[in-house]
Design a protein around this motif. Structure first.
Motif, short mmCIF file in Angstrom:
data_model
loop_
_atom_site.label_atom_id
_atom_site.label_comp_id
_atom_site.label_asym_id
_atom_site.label_seq_id
_atom_site.Cartn_x
_atom_site.Cartn_y
_atom_site.Cartn_z
N THR A 105 -25.66 48.98 -2.87
CA THR A 105 -27.07 49.66 -2.86
C THR A 105 -26.76 51.25 -2.74
OG1 THR A 105 -28.50 47.70 -2.71
CG2 THR A 105 -29.46 50.13 -2.10
N ALA A 139 -26.37 54.93 -1.61
CA ALA A 139 -27.71 55.76 -0.69
C ALA A 139 -27.23 56.92 0.27
CB ALA A 139 -27.81 54.93 0.78
N ARG A 171 -30.98 55.00 -4.12
CA ARG A 171 -32.23 54.14 -3.79
C ARG A 171 -32.49 54.31 -2.33
NH1 ARG A 171 -35.60 51.60 -2.76
NH2 ARG A 171 -36.15 49.91 -2.84
N TYR A 172 -32.09 55.21 -1.44
CA TYR A 172 -32.64 55.49 -0.33
C TYR A 172 -32.10 56.79 0.16
CZ TYR A 172 -33.66 50.46 0.26
OH TYR A 172 -34.37 49.34 0.27
N ILE A 216 -31.78 59.16 3.14
CA ILE A 216 -31.47 59.24 4.56
C ILE A 216 -32.21 60.52 5.58
CG2 ILE A 216 -31.09 58.54 6.32
CD1 ILE A 216 -29.84 55.70 4.45
N ALA A 228 -35.78 55.67 -5.65
CA ALA A 228 -35.64 56.15 -4.05
C ALA A 228 -37.38 56.40 -3.52
CB ALA A 228 -34.71 57.32 -4.39
N GLU A 229 -37.04 55.28 -2.39
CA GLU A 229 -37.63 55.69 -1.05
C GLU A 229 -36.66 56.84 0.24
OE1 GLU A 229 -39.91 51.91 -0.44
OE2 GLU A 229 -38.44 51.66 -0.76
N ILE A 246 -35.72 57.64 4.19
CA ILE A 246 -35.61 56.78 5.81
C ILE A 246 -36.23 58.18 6.63
CG2 ILE A 246 -34.99 55.77 6.78
CD1 ILE A 246 -34.16 54.21 4.62
N LEU A 255 -30.78 48.95 8.24
CA LEU A 255 -30.90 48.47 6.86
C LEU A 255 -30.10 47.03 5.85
CD1 LEU A 255 -32.43 49.08 3.88
CD2 LEU A 255 -31.46 51.46 4.10
#
Length: 318
Positions: free
Chosen positions: A37, A39, A67-68, A70, A92-93, A95, A146
């Motif tokens: 994934t 990131a 996807r992430y 951070i 995407a999210e 964090i 994660l």
């Protein structure tokens, strides 16, 4: 990292993209974690986002694959581009530390604070600073994990000292830790003088030296194989990082206490710290136009603001 390289592979499935923050190479990096994934850690400011997009393409990815997103903390040189980036990442999210989430959803206070520090340079350095939709923000609890791929788990740790909203991230694949500003700054340009230089980052207004030392203790107890700095790049010399930060923190604070109340106290403190650093590392007078001199003087100006803020708050509470 070779200063001519815009993106470089650091470890297994780990790259660093140079965001050319402040228009200087080797200042602020975005780490790209591949092999599962996708990131990224740190966005840099918004002017760095087109560079990230270009660098992702160089290693075979699209910005839409992220996807992430951070961020170690919400200062604009680390997270200012988050709102702009997430617009181009449909899946995407983001964090962030729980204390930072609301400020990324509504960055008005971040903008106000950065304008107080950077003044007329704000627009060039940071615009645009866009909100991140609340529904796409995840808060990282201390110790939360994660999984990105088989063999790669990220663990988030709350590491205050530089800021209350700071996290550091351990990567199981590399046994490295992304430390943001908690473990200080690595000046890669100092290598031209054959010096390895790590200095604390004490910017306003949540600098706490005791918490910074406690966070450093936490990080060193993990015995990581590498530290990945927000500014900038990788080192495997954890002992040297720890030694230098522990040396300079009390020096920074004591010099701030001695400078507080003097005429032009901010400039006096910055100049004293600059002189001390050149003397300690036995550096020659740095020429104008040297990127290391430029970054060091800029950082010490911001550090001096945070140190004086800390000292005055401490005096008021006594």
């Amino acid at each position: 990292m070779n200063q001519s390289e815009k993106i470089m592979k650091l470890d297994d499935e780990l790259w660093i993209s140079d965001g050319m923050d402040l228009s200087v190479p080797g200042r602020t990096g975005t780490y790209i974690l591949t092999g599962g994934t996708l990131a990224v850690i740190e966005t840099g400011p918004s002017p760095s986002i087109p560079r990230l997009k270009e660098n992702l393409q160089k290693i075979g990815f699209s910005i839409k694959d992220i996807r992430y997103i951070i961020v170690t903390h919400i200062h604009l040189d680390h997270a200012g581009g988050a709102g702009l980036l997430i617009q181009e990442c449909p899946d995407a999210e983001l964090i962030v530390h729980p204390k930072g989430a609301r400020h990324l959803a509504d960055p008005s206070k971040l903008i106000k604070g950065a304008k107080a520090v950077y003044g007329d340079d704000f627009d060039e350095l940071f615009n645009p600073v866009l909100p991140v939709p609340e529904a796409r923000i995840l808060s990282a609890a201390d110790g939360e994990t994660l999984s990105l791929a088989a063999g790669r788990t990220l663990t988030f740790y709350h590491t205050p000292g530089h800021a209350d909203h700071h996290i550091s991230i351990h990567d199981s694949l590399t046994n490295g830790v992304f430390t943001g500003d908690t473990a200080g700054i690595q000046y890669v340009d100092a290598l031209q003088y054959d010096r390895q230089i790590f200095l604390p980052s004490t910017s306003p207004n949540q600098f706490r030296p005791e918490q910074m030392l406690a966070s450093l203790d936490h990080l060193t107890a993990m015995k990581p194989a590498a530290i990945y700095f927000g500014h900038f790049g990788k080192t495997e010399d954890l002992e040297e990082v720890s030694s230098q930060i522990r040396y300079w923190l009390p020096v920074f604070v004591q010099t701030a206490e001695e400078s507080a109340g003097k005429e032009n106290e901010l400039e006096h403190l910055r100049a004293e710290l600059y002189k001390d650093i050149l003397g300690f590392y036995k550096l020659p007078p740095l020429p104008d136009g040297d990127p290391f001199k430029y970054l060091l003087q800029l950082d010490l100006y911001v550090c001096a603001m945070g140190l004086l803020d800390y000292v005055k708050k401490k005096q008021q509470n006594n």
